[in-house]
Motif scaffolding. Structure first.
Motif, PDB file in Angstrom:
ATOM      1  N   ALA A  14     -52.367  60.133  -7.966  1.00 50.03           N
ATOM      2  CA  ALA A  14     -50.939  60.013  -8.284  1.00 50.03           C
ATOM      3  C   ALA A  14     -50.548  58.559  -8.505  1.00 50.03           C
ATOM      4  CB  ALA A  14     -50.106  60.615  -7.155  1.00 50.03           C
ATOM      5  N   ASN A  15     -51.057  57.669  -7.657  1.00 51.62           N
ATOM      6  CA  ASN A  15     -50.772  56.237  -7.854  1.00 51.62           C
ATOM      7  C   ASN A  15     -51.215  55.777  -9.235  1.00 51.62           C
ATOM      8  OD1 ASN A  15     -49.668  55.849  -5.276  1.00 51.62           O
ATOM      9  ND2 ASN A  15     -51.643  55.291  -4.382  1.00 51.62           N
ATOM     10  N   LEU A  16     -52.450  56.130  -9.608  1.00 52.18           N
ATOM     11  CA  LEU A  16     -52.990  55.696 -10.897  1.00 52.18           C
ATOM     12  C   LEU A  16     -52.231  56.323 -12.059  1.00 52.18           C
ATOM     13  CD1 LEU A  16     -56.818  55.856 -10.106  1.00 52.18           C
ATOM     14  CD2 LEU A  16     -55.385  53.806 -10.312  1.00 52.18           C
ATOM     15  N   THR A  17     -51.792  57.568 -11.879  1.00 53.96           N
ATOM     16  CA  THR A  17     -51.057  58.257 -12.946  1.00 53.96           C
ATOM     17  C   THR A  17     -49.766  57.535 -13.295  1.00 53.96           C
ATOM     18  OG1 THR A  17     -51.965  60.397 -12.292  1.00 53.96           O
ATOM     19  CG2 THR A  17     -49.964  60.445 -13.589  1.00 53.96           C
ATOM     20  N   PHE A  18     -49.185  56.868 -12.312  1.00 53.44           N
ATOM     21  CA  PHE A  18     -47.934  56.147 -12.546  1.00 53.44           C
ATOM     22  C   PHE A  18     -48.152  54.637 -12.634  1.00 53.44           C
ATOM     23  CE2 PHE A  18     -46.423  60.248 -11.210  1.00 53.44           C
ATOM     24  CZ  PHE A  18     -45.275  60.431 -11.971  1.00 53.44           C
ATOM     25  N   ALA A  19     -49.383  54.233 -12.979  1.00 52.53           N
ATOM     26  CA  ALA A  19     -49.717  52.834 -13.228  1.00 52.53           C
ATOM     27  C   ALA A  19     -49.487  51.946 -12.006  1.00 52.53           C
ATOM     28  CB  ALA A  19     -48.925  52.297 -14.428  1.00 52.53           C
ATOM     29  N   LEU A  20     -49.698  52.515 -10.816  1.00 53.97           N
ATOM     30  CA  LEU A  20     -49.623  51.754  -9.580  1.00 53.97           C
ATOM     31  C   LEU A  20     -51.039  51.409  -9.130  1.00 53.97           C
ATOM     32  CD1 LEU A  20     -46.976  53.922  -7.687  1.00 53.97           C
ATOM     33  CD2 LEU A  20     -46.583  51.760  -8.900  1.00 53.97           C
ATOM     34  N   PRO A  21     -51.192  50.440  -8.233  1.00 57.53           N
ATOM     35  CA  PRO A  21     -52.524  50.187  -7.678  1.00 57.53           C
ATOM     36  C   PRO A  21     -53.088  51.463  -7.060  1.00 57.53           C
ATOM     37  CG  PRO A  21     -51.027  48.428  -7.074  1.00 57.53           C
ATOM     38  CD  PRO A  21     -50.183  49.499  -7.728  1.00 57.53           C
ATOM     39  N   ALA A  22     -54.384  51.626  -7.127  1.00 59.62           N
ATOM     40  CA  ALA A  22     -55.008  52.857  -6.649  1.00 59.62           C
ATOM     41  C   ALA A  22     -54.637  53.160  -5.200  1.00 59.62           C
ATOM     42  CB  ALA A  22     -56.522  52.773  -6.805  1.00 59.62           C
ATOM     43  N   VAL A  23     -54.645  52.144  -4.362  1.00 55.92           N
ATOM     44  CA  VAL A  23     -54.299  52.315  -2.954  1.00 55.92           C
ATOM     45  C   VAL A  23     -53.223  51.320  -2.588  1.00 55.92           C
ATOM     46  CG1 VAL A  23     -55.113  52.168  -0.564  1.00 55.92           C
ATOM     47  CG2 VAL A  23     -56.592  53.168  -2.325  1.00 55.92           C
ATOM     48  N   THR A  24     -52.101  51.837  -2.114  1.00 60.12           N
ATOM     49  CA  THR A  24     -51.024  51.001  -1.578  1.00 60.12           C
ATOM     50  C   THR A  24     -50.606  51.639  -0.265  1.00 60.12           C
ATOM     51  OG1 THR A  24     -49.422  52.276  -2.894  1.00 60.12           O
ATOM     52  CG2 THR A  24     -50.188  50.201  -3.821  1.00 60.12           C
ATOM     53  N   MET A  25     -51.106  51.132   0.843  1.00 60.01           N
ATOM     54  CA  MET A  25     -50.820  51.752   2.130  1.00 60.01           C
ATOM     55  C   MET A  25     -49.314  51.753   2.387  1.00 60.01           C
ATOM     56  SD  MET A  25     -53.856  52.595   2.811  1.00 60.01           S
ATOM     57  CE  MET A  25     -53.565  53.390   4.390  1.00 60.01           C
ATOM     58  N   SER A  26     -48.816  52.885   2.819  1.00 60.92           N
ATOM     59  CA  SER A  26     -47.379  53.068   2.966  1.00 60.92           C
ATOM     60  C   SER A  26     -46.798  52.177   4.057  1.00 60.92           C
ATOM     61  CB  SER A  26     -47.071  54.530   3.290  1.00 60.92           C
ATOM     62  OG  SER A  26     -45.676  54.711   3.473  1.00 60.92           O
ATOM     63  N   THR A  27     -45.590  51.741   3.822  1.00 55.68           N
ATOM     64  CA  THR A  27     -44.842  50.973   4.823  1.00 55.68           C
ATOM     65  C   THR A  27     -43.643  51.778   5.349  1.00 55.68           C
ATOM     66  OG1 THR A  27     -43.527  49.930   3.068  1.00 55.68           O
ATOM     67  CG2 THR A  27     -45.500  48.755   3.816  1.00 55.68           C
ATOM     68  N   LYS A  28     -43.610  53.061   5.011  1.00 51.35           N
ATOM     69  CA  LYS A  28     -42.488  53.918   5.424  1.00 51.35           C
ATOM     70  C   LYS A  28     -42.771  54.484   6.817  1.00 51.35           C
ATOM     71  CE  LYS A  28     -40.297  56.343   2.435  1.00 51.35           C
ATOM     72  NZ  LYS A  28     -39.881  57.363   1.425  1.00 51.35           N
ATOM     73  N   HIS A  29     -42.111  53.923   7.816  1.00 51.39           N
ATOM     74  CA  HIS A  29     -42.326  54.364   9.198  1.00 51.39           C
ATOM     75  C   HIS A  29     -41.550  55.656   9.459  1.00 51.39           C
ATOM     76  CE1 HIS A  29     -44.435  50.674  10.289  1.00 51.39           C
ATOM     77  NE2 HIS A  29     -43.504  50.012   9.605  1.00 51.39           N
ATOM     78  N   ARG A  30     -42.230  56.581  10.082  1.00 48.79           N
ATOM     79  CA  ARG A  30     -41.615  57.862  10.443  1.00 48.79           C
ATOM     80  C   ARG A  30     -41.899  58.089  11.927  1.00 48.79           C
ATOM     81  NH1 ARG A  30     -40.751  61.130   5.469  1.00 48.79           N
ATOM     82  NH2 ARG A  30     -41.744  60.106   3.700  1.00 48.79           N
ATOM     83  N   ASP A  31     -41.244  57.300  12.754  1.00 42.36           N
ATOM     84  CA  ASP A  31     -41.497  57.317  14.194  1.00 42.36           C
ATOM     85  C   ASP A  31     -40.201  57.601  14.936  1.00 42.36           C
ATOM     86  OD1 ASP A  31     -44.296  56.467  14.027  1.00 42.36           O
ATOM     87  OD2 ASP A  31     -43.507  54.519  13.435  1.00 42.36           O
ATOM     88  N   ALA A  32     -39.965  58.859  15.215  1.00 41.07           N
ATOM     89  CA  ALA A  32     -38.766  59.231  15.969  1.00 41.07           C
ATOM     90  C   ALA A  32     -38.945  60.645  16.511  1.00 41.07           C
ATOM     91  CB  ALA A  32     -37.519  59.169  15.081  1.00 41.07           C
ATOM     92  N   GLY A  33     -38.340  60.899  17.658  1.00 41.85           N
ATOM     93  CA  GLY A  33     -38.501  62.187  18.297  1.00 41.85           C
ATOM     94  C   GLY A  33     -38.038  63.349  17.456  1.00 41.85           C
ATOM     95  N   HIS A  34     -36.932  63.168  16.714  1.00 41.29           N
ATOM     96  CA  HIS A  34     -36.442  64.294  15.923  1.00 41.29           C
ATOM     97  C   HIS A  34     -37.389  64.612  14.767  1.00 41.29           C
ATOM     98  CE1 HIS A  34     -34.862  60.791  13.707  1.00 41.29           C
ATOM     99  NE2 HIS A  34     -34.757  61.581  12.658  1.00 41.29           N
ATOM    100  N   LEU A  35     -38.086  63.602  14.249  1.00 39.12           N
ATOM    101  CA  LEU A  35     -39.077  63.856  13.198  1.00 39.12           C
ATOM    102  C   LEU A  35     -40.278  64.620  13.758  1.00 39.12           C
ATOM    103  CD1 LEU A  35     -39.079  60.403  11.351  1.00 39.12           C
ATOM    104  CD2 LEU A  35     -37.743  62.446  10.823  1.00 39.12           C
TER     105      LEU A  35
END
Length: 256
Positions: free
Chosen positions: A110-131
């Protein structure tokens, strides 16, 4: 006859890869087209996932059962270990490896399909009790749905039912319903709309396992005998012989 293991593993790899490609790719497209409207982005992302997941279960179900999810593979083995009707214990590890590898490959694709670097480790933190609670609920519901269908002879409905459930769970869970350890790992490899930071992955996976335990317990409590017929207004005839459904021995999944 059950297809040979290499063919089933290929199906699990490709199916999980394409599932993650759908989730990540549609997320990138949604963020591009609807830059300032998060609600519309989620609608676009969830719609693509519903349609893509339904198609993938139909395509790969007859080969591997279209698990695409270690949680479903584990539940399938546990619930049918005494009858020999589910996934063999020796196949659990290979299935999980194929699913995780496929999920990572799908994110890269998917990254390559949209002309992004092959691997871009996510910076979106999902750390919460309700999650974490959301992941528990989403995973438990998925396990209950899949094996309620299997144990009542309605496996033919798996593709639309699982697709519909995951689409709904995007909206009724705070976590947007990953409900899949392999997909969770894969989504760490893209720093886009659908990503999750690597540091958030272990807790998500842990609560998905908790959801697995709750969902499995619910299946056993509600449908203790796989051969028990459904009666009353909810009764549905079993799929006819030769119907294009996921194989009886292997159970479909979802992931998100």
């Amino acid at each position: 006859m059950t297809p040979p293991l290499p063919r089933r593993l290929l199906a699990e790899f490709l199916g999980t890869a394409l599932l993650v490609a759908v989730v990540v790719g549609s997320g990138i497209m949604a963020a591009t087209l609807s830059l300032d409207d998060t609600g519309l982005q989620l609608l676009e992302n969830s719609t693509a996932t519903v349609l893509g997941l339904t198609v993938l279960i139909l395509v790969f179900g007859p080969v591997s059962g279209a698990h695409f999810n270690p949680v479903v593979s584990l539940a399938d083995w546990w619930l049918h270990r005494s009858t020999g009707g589910g996934l063999a214990g020796r196949d659990l590890g290979p299935y999980a490896l194929a699913q995780v590898a496929g999920a990572i490959g799908g994110a890269i694709l998917a990254n390559l399909t949209f002309a992004l670097p092959a691997v871009t480790m996510s910076t979106k933190h999902r750390d919460a009790g309700h999650l974490w609670l959301g992941e528990t609920v989403a995973t438990a519901g998925l396990v209950l749905l899949v094996f309620a269908l299997v144990r009542t002879g309605r496996a033919a409905l798996a593709a639309p039912a699982v697709g519909a459930y995951i689409g709904a769970a995007y909206w009724f869970t705070s976590s947007t319903s990953f409900a899949n350890p392999a997909v969770t790992v894969g989504r760490a490899f893209t720093d886009t709309f659908a990503g999750i930071s690597p540091g958030s992955v272990p807790a998500f996976v842990g609560f998905q396992v908790l959801g697995l335990l709750i969902g499995t317990a619910a299946v056993v409590a509600l449908y203790p005998n796989p051969a028990t017929p459904v009666t009353g207004r909810e009764a549905v005839d079993p799929a006819p012989t030769g119907a294009a459904t996921p194989t009886p021995k292997l159970r479909p999944s979802s992931p998100n």
